[in-house]
Scaffold this motif. Sequence first.
Motif, mmCIF file in Angstrom:
data_model
loop_
_atom_site.group_PDB
_atom_site.id
_atom_site.type_symbol
_atom_site.label_atom_id
_atom_site.label_comp_id
_atom_site.label_asym_id
_atom_site.label_seq_id
_atom_site.Cartn_x
_atom_site.Cartn_y
_atom_site.Cartn_z
ATOM 1 N N ASN A 22 0.844 -1.181 0.000
ATOM 2 C CA ASN A 22 0.000 0.000 0.000
ATOM 3 C C ASN A 22 0.891 1.247 0.000
ATOM 4 O OD1 ASN A 22 -2.304 1.578 0.089
ATOM 5 N ND2 ASN A 22 -3.262 0.336 1.670
ATOM 6 N N LEU A 23 0.332 2.383 -0.357
ATOM 7 C CA LEU A 23 1.067 3.647 -0.387
ATOM 8 C C LEU A 23 0.263 4.725 0.313
ATOM 9 C CD1 LEU A 23 2.283 3.942 -4.091
ATOM 10 C CD2 LEU A 23 3.630 3.276 -2.120
ATOM 11 N N SER A 24 0.976 5.705 0.816
ATOM 12 C CA SER A 24 0.342 6.928 1.300
ATOM 13 C C SER A 24 1.285 8.069 0.947
ATOM 14 C CB SER A 24 0.113 6.874 2.818
ATOM 15 O OG SER A 24 1.317 7.107 3.508
ATOM 16 N N PRO A 25 0.798 9.306 0.938
ATOM 17 C CA PRO A 25 1.697 10.424 0.635
ATOM 18 C C PRO A 25 2.860 10.482 1.624
ATOM 19 C CG PRO A 25 -0.590 11.172 0.720
ATOM 20 C CD PRO A 25 -0.576 9.745 1.161
ATOM 21 N N HIS A 26 2.609 10.075 2.881
ATOM 22 C CA HIS A 26 3.630 10.177 3.919
ATOM 23 C C HIS A 26 4.627 9.024 3.894
ATOM 24 C CE1 HIS A 26 1.521 13.611 5.425
ATOM 25 N NE2 HIS A 26 0.412 12.916 5.487
ATOM 26 N N THR A 27 4.277 7.903 3.264
ATOM 27 C CA THR A 27 5.291 6.864 3.097
ATOM 28 C C THR A 27 6.198 7.213 1.907
ATOM 29 O OG1 THR A 27 3.806 5.495 1.749
ATOM 30 C CG2 THR A 27 3.937 4.984 4.093
ATOM 31 N N LEU A 28 5.644 7.876 0.908
ATOM 32 C CA LEU A 28 6.452 8.280 -0.240
ATOM 33 C C LEU A 28 7.470 9.346 0.165
ATOM 34 C CD1 LEU A 28 3.681 8.383 -2.982
ATOM 35 C CD2 LEU A 28 5.600 6.785 -2.866
ATOM 36 N N LYS A 55 1.126 -5.264 -5.532
ATOM 37 C CA LYS A 55 0.391 -6.481 -5.881
ATOM 38 C C LYS A 55 -1.082 -6.193 -6.155
ATOM 39 C CE LYS A 55 -0.849 -10.121 -3.195
ATOM 40 N NZ LYS A 55 -0.701 -11.176 -2.223
ATOM 41 N N ASP A 56 -1.650 -5.258 -5.400
ATOM 42 C CA ASP A 56 -3.068 -4.957 -5.563
ATOM 43 C C ASP A 56 -3.303 -3.454 -5.540
ATOM 44 O OD1 ASP A 56 -5.792 -4.964 -5.747
ATOM 45 O OD2 ASP A 56 -6.152 -5.990 -3.848
ATOM 46 N N TYR A 57 -3.362 -2.880 -6.723
ATOM 47 C CA TYR A 57 -3.574 -1.437 -6.874
ATOM 48 C C TYR A 57 -4.964 -1.018 -6.383
ATOM 49 C CZ TYR A 57 -3.565 3.099 -9.264
ATOM 50 O OH TYR A 57 -3.620 4.428 -9.558
ATOM 51 N N THR A 58 -5.863 -1.981 -6.273
ATOM 52 C CA THR A 58 -7.224 -1.684 -5.818
ATOM 53 C C THR A 58 -7.200 -1.107 -4.408
ATOM 54 O OG1 THR A 58 -7.908 -3.572 -7.142
ATOM 55 C CG2 THR A 58 -9.555 -2.641 -5.696
ATOM 56 N N GLU A 59 -6.213 -1.491 -3.588
ATOM 57 C CA GLU A 59 -6.101 -0.923 -2.240
ATOM 58 C C GLU A 59 -5.888 0.582 -2.304
ATOM 59 O OE1 GLU A 59 -3.374 -2.828 0.481
ATOM 60 O OE2 GLU A 59 -3.747 -4.779 -0.451
ATOM 61 N N LEU A 60 -5.081 1.034 -3.250
ATOM 62 C CA LEU A 60 -4.856 2.464 -3.417
ATOM 63 C C LEU A 60 -6.128 3.145 -3.916
ATOM 64 C CD1 LEU A 60 -1.934 4.354 -3.848
ATOM 65 C CD2 LEU A 60 -3.209 4.570 -5.943
ATOM 66 N N ARG A 61 -6.833 2.467 -4.821
ATOM 67 C CA ARG A 61 -8.070 3.030 -5.368
ATOM 68 C C ARG A 61 -9.169 3.127 -4.316
ATOM 69 N NH1 ARG A 61 -10.095 4.969 -8.945
ATOM 70 N NH2 ARG A 61 -11.585 3.447 -9.661
ATOM 71 N N ALA A 62 -9.058 2.373 -3.220
ATOM 72 C CA ALA A 62 -10.073 2.402 -2.168
ATOM 73 C C ALA A 62 -9.903 3.616 -1.248
ATOM 74 C CB ALA A 62 -10.012 1.110 -1.350
ATOM 75 N N LYS A 63 -8.783 4.301 -1.355
ATOM 76 C CA LYS A 63 -8.542 5.482 -0.517
ATOM 77 C C LYS A 63 -9.442 6.634 -0.968
ATOM 78 C CE LYS A 63 -3.715 4.425 0.440
ATOM 79 N NZ LYS A 63 -3.797 4.297 1.887
ATOM 80 N N GLY A 105 -0.822 -4.650 -10.091
ATOM 81 C CA GLY A 105 -1.929 -5.504 -10.491
ATOM 82 C C GLY A 105 -3.231 -4.905 -9.981
ATOM 83 N N THR A 106 -4.277 -5.071 -10.743
ATOM 84 C CA THR A 106 -5.561 -4.505 -10.327
ATOM 85 C C THR A 106 -6.716 -5.311 -10.907
ATOM 86 O OG1 THR A 106 -6.889 -2.473 -10.246
ATOM 87 C CG2 THR A 106 -5.646 -2.880 -12.265
ATOM 88 N N HIS A 108 -10.810 -5.276 -12.544
ATOM 89 C CA HIS A 108 -11.462 -4.524 -13.630
ATOM 90 C C HIS A 108 -11.967 -3.161 -13.165
ATOM 91 C CE1 HIS A 108 -11.207 -7.532 -16.720
ATOM 92 N NE2 HIS A 108 -11.602 -8.447 -15.865
ATOM 93 N N GLU A 109 -11.908 -2.907 -11.865
ATOM 94 C CA GLU A 109 -12.340 -1.617 -11.339
ATOM 95 C C GLU A 109 -11.537 -0.462 -11.951
ATOM 96 O OE1 GLU A 109 -12.157 0.836 -7.150
ATOM 97 O OE2 GLU A 109 -12.207 -1.337 -7.060
ATOM 98 N N ILE A 110 -10.342 -0.760 -12.398
ATOM 99 C CA ILE A 110 -9.463 0.274 -12.963
ATOM 100 C C ILE A 110 -10.092 0.926 -14.200
ATOM 101 C CG2 ILE A 110 -8.140 -1.252 -14.493
ATOM 102 C CD1 ILE A 110 -6.688 1.625 -12.395
ATOM 103 N N HIS A 111 -10.979 0.204 -14.881
ATOM 104 C CA HIS A 111 -11.611 0.767 -16.081
ATOM 105 C C HIS A 111 -12.495 1.965 -15.750
ATOM 106 C CE1 HIS A 111 -9.960 -2.345 -18.542
ATOM 107 N NE2 HIS A 111 -10.541 -3.292 -17.830
ATOM 108 N N GLY A 112 -12.898 2.075 -14.473
ATOM 109 C CA GLY A 112 -13.696 3.224 -14.054
ATOM 110 C C GLY A 112 -12.856 4.437 -13.723
ATOM 111 N N ASP A 113 -11.528 4.290 -13.755
ATOM 112 C CA ASP A 113 -10.627 5.388 -13.416
ATOM 113 C C ASP A 113 -10.230 6.115 -14.687
ATOM 114 O OD1 ASP A 113 -8.894 7.136 -12.252
ATOM 115 O OD2 ASP A 113 -7.570 5.631 -11.411
ATOM 116 N N ASN A 114 -10.778 7.308 -14.878
ATOM 117 C CA ASN A 114 -10.468 8.081 -16.072
ATOM 118 C C ASN A 114 -9.946 9.436 -15.628
ATOM 119 O OD1 ASN A 114 -10.242 9.102 -18.597
ATOM 120 N ND2 ASN A 114 -12.424 9.383 -18.929
ATOM 121 N N ARG A 115 -8.670 9.477 -15.308
ATOM 122 C CA ARG A 115 -8.073 10.721 -14.830
ATOM 123 C C ARG A 115 -7.126 11.268 -15.887
ATOM 124 N NH1 ARG A 115 -6.969 9.992 -8.516
ATOM 125 N NH2 ARG A 115 -8.992 9.134 -7.999
ATOM 126 N N ALA A 116 -7.656 12.104 -16.720
ATOM 127 C CA ALA A 116 -6.845 12.696 -17.784
ATOM 128 C C ALA A 116 -5.714 13.532 -17.204
ATOM 129 C CB ALA A 116 -7.713 13.544 -18.697
#
Length: 193
Positions: A22-28, A55-63, A105-106, A108-116
Amino acid sequence: GCGKTLMISSMFDSELCHFESNLSPHTLISGWRMDNPDDDPSLIPVLVDRCLVLKDYTELRAKSRQEQDEIYGVLRGAFDGTAQRTFANGQVRRYDNTHFTILAGTTHEIHGDNRASLGERFLKCEFLGDHHNPEDHIRAAISGMDKLAEKEKHLRELVAAFLSQPIPKKLPVIPAWVIDRLVALSQVVAFLR
């Protein structure tokens, strides 16, 4: 069920890869002030010239959207070569030449992420299309369970051997005709986006 976890975990033995769940701004970029000023708990300097593997990008997307935007902001700066933050405790962190890649890795939820706003920094790759029968995948997984640990070990050894090959110090010269084709291909991709 498409093998993304197996592919990602195959890189575990490579010294060029750094795994995080997992990642957070403060770990980076950490504002934590250490007793020794040379100690830095930030992740960004650890990642330089390596591949961050999630391994699971979905954890980041849940933030929350705000936390995701902060993480992406730090990553954008790092991808551009410089990451810097100033914290309320007076701690200033600056990192230059912060070049690294991310593999995640993620689902199919990633298809809903459209951040131009993320620009062309991110590439999505799918292993399998809709033409694959899920029942066949389940049967194949069940039939190979007894050899899974052996297969994973073999795959990790292959990937580690490949990734440990020396990286050329100098990039090859790209011929003009290749640059012309890349420009045309880039224009097509930009229009399709």
